[in-house]
Design an enzyme around this catalytic site. Structure first.
Site, PDB file in Angstrom:
ATOM      1  N   ARG A   1       0.841  -1.208   0.000  1.00  0.00           N
ATOM      2  CA  ARG A   1       0.000   0.000   0.000  1.00  0.00           C
ATOM      3  C   ARG A   1       0.869   1.249   0.000  1.00  0.00           C
ATOM      4  O   ARG A   1       0.592   2.227  -0.682  1.00  0.00           O
ATOM      5  CB  ARG A   1      -0.939  -0.009   1.225  1.00  0.00           C
ATOM      6  CG  ARG A   1      -1.647   1.311   1.444  1.00  0.00           C
ATOM      7  CD  ARG A   1      -2.912   1.232   2.291  1.00  0.00           C
ATOM      8  NE  ARG A   1      -2.837   0.351   3.430  1.00  0.00           N
ATOM      9  CZ  ARG A   1      -2.170   0.596   4.571  1.00  0.00           C
ATOM     10  NH1 ARG A   1      -1.508   1.728   4.720  1.00  0.00           N
ATOM     11  NH2 ARG A   1      -2.171  -0.268   5.557  1.00  0.00           N
TER      12      ARG A   1
ATOM     13  N   LYS B   1      -9.240   7.280 -18.534  1.00  0.00           N
ATOM     14  CA  LYS B   1      -9.542   7.846 -19.857  1.00  0.00           C
ATOM     15  C   LYS B   1      -8.343   7.675 -20.801  1.00  0.00           C
ATOM     16  O   LYS B   1      -7.871   6.576 -20.966  1.00  0.00           O
ATOM     17  CB  LYS B   1      -9.971   9.307 -19.704  1.00  0.00           C
ATOM     18  CG  LYS B   1     -10.859   9.585 -18.498  1.00  0.00           C
ATOM     19  CD  LYS B   1     -12.170   8.813 -18.514  1.00  0.00           C
ATOM     20  CE  LYS B   1     -13.011   9.203 -17.301  1.00  0.00           C
ATOM     21  NZ  LYS B   1     -14.046   8.262 -16.966  1.00  0.00           N
TER      22      LYS B   1
END
Ligand code: PLP
Length: 381
Positions: free
Chosen positions: A47, A197
């Protein structure tokens, strides 16, 4: 930092040298969640740091001409992490036609935790300066081009104003990508992305990233990324790195196609208005010329009132009705009922986002096929 190498060279040759032991050209996916204490590279828990994610973070930073990068589990997680820099009563300034999820987070989530906000039109310099002068604004979140009306905001001017009033300027560069726009070189403190995107570009990863050259800000954001836990997984990092390799090629094709489609639609008798940065004139046109290498792959369109937008959308073969954008395949969106439905109708109308507006994410398909498809759907209305 080397600024002279081309985009595709940097996208393909940053922070990974073919493995000396086995010669692998492509970096491995490091799935290990934990690392032996005291290892040479300083990794401890995935993490807080992961090799595959680090390659991606360095590469995006390099493409943005920034020193540091962080990769997140979504573009929305980037916003949440950045907003977590603020204390109750401090204020965010953002624009009236930002992405609907940005509006939702700032008005319905961070506001409940005491973070104040003000919504303005960044194309109005006097209104922007007035807001900065009279409010405890710490963070300015600018999207340019905006979603879905594709208005452009002068990044250099915003940076100057932000710094005059001791605020940070964050530019959401999702629509342009580093290929078409370089916010850091224009003074932005942080460049933010939904990498879902163009950066990944294949509609198969939800992700986000930010880059900055401000070391203090980077350390604070890295602390928050680890504390909140919204980082990108190793596999998604690897897929996004693969997408980045062809970003420059893809953007060229997206824009080549979009320029022709925008000019076809603009001349069509059933179309009322086309919003495309390549067609802007006056001050908006000058901003596009100053800060964008090319006008992008997104187009928003309004049909004349007597035509039914839903009927038109249903007649298209190569433009599925779907949220999102920036993938290799063309998509069409109806903001009022999809991406911007979380903005109340009265607010949408104020900013000119009509129910008849549709937004095209122009893909990399054959241009003639796309034009033919749009043409038949318009003729059959
Ligand atoms: N910023 C912009 C400009 C977007 O269009 C989107 C999503 O559409 C986001 C941020 C949020 O990104 P994500 O969907 O990856 O959370």
């Amino acid at each position: 930092m080397k600024k002279t190498r081309g985009f595709s060279t940097r996208a393909n040759h940053t922070f990974y040298n073919p493995n000396k032991d086995d010669g692998a050209i492509i970096p491995p996916i490091h799935l290990s969640t934990t690392f032996t204490f005291g290892n040479k590279k300083g990794y401890d828990y995935s993490r807080s740091g992961n090799q595959t994610r680090h390659i991606l973070e360095h590469t995006i930073a390099e493409l943005d001409n920034n020193a540091y990068g962080l990769a997140y589990s979504s573009g929305s997680a980037v916003l949440a992490n950045v907003v977590a820099l603020l204390k109750p009563q401090e204020m965010i300034l953002f624009s009236s036609d930002a992405y609907g999820g940005t509006y939702r987070y700032i008005t319905q989530v961070s506001h409940n935790q005491g973070i104040q906000y003000k919504i303005i039109d960044f194309t109005d310099k006097a209104q922007t300066e007035e807001a900065l002068k009279n409010n405890p604004i710490k963070l300015i979140w600018v999207e340019t081009p905006t979603n879905p009306l594709l208005k452009v905001v002068d990044i250099a001017q915003m940076a100057q104003l932000a710094h005059k009033y001791h605020a940070f300027l964050i530019v959401d560069n999702t629509f342009a990508s580093p290929i078409l726009q370089q916010p850091a070189l224009l003074g932005a403190d942080v460049v933010a992305y939904s990498t879902t995107k163009y950066i990944n570009g294949h509609s198969d990863v939800v992700g986000g990233a930010l880059t900055t050259s401000n070391e203090d800000l980077y350390q604070k954001l890295k602390f928050l990324q680890n504390a909140i836990g919204a980082m990108l997984s190793p596999f998604d990092s690897w897929l996004t790195l693969r997408g980045l390799k062809t970003l420059e090629l893809r953007m060229k094709r997206h824009v080549d196609n979009a320029e022709e489609i925008a000019s076809f639609l603009e001349k069509h008798r059933k179309i009322k208005k086309v919003y495309y940065p390549g067609l802007f004139t006056g001050e908006q046109g000058r901003i596009v010329a100053r800060q964008m290498a090319r006008p992008g792959g997104m187009i928003s369109v309004e049909l004349k009132e007597k035509y039914d937008v839903k009927k038109f959308l249903a007649k298209l073969e190569y433009f599925p009705l779907a949220e999102s954008l920036g993938g290799v395949e063309s998509l069409i969106d109806h903001p009022a009922s999809m991406t911007h439905a979380s903005i109340p109708k009265s607010e949408r109308e104020k900013i000119g986002l009509s129910d008849g507006l549709f937004r095209i994410s122009v893909g990399i398909e054959n241009r003639e096929d796309l034009l033919e498809d749009l043409s038949q759907a318009l003729e059959n209305l």
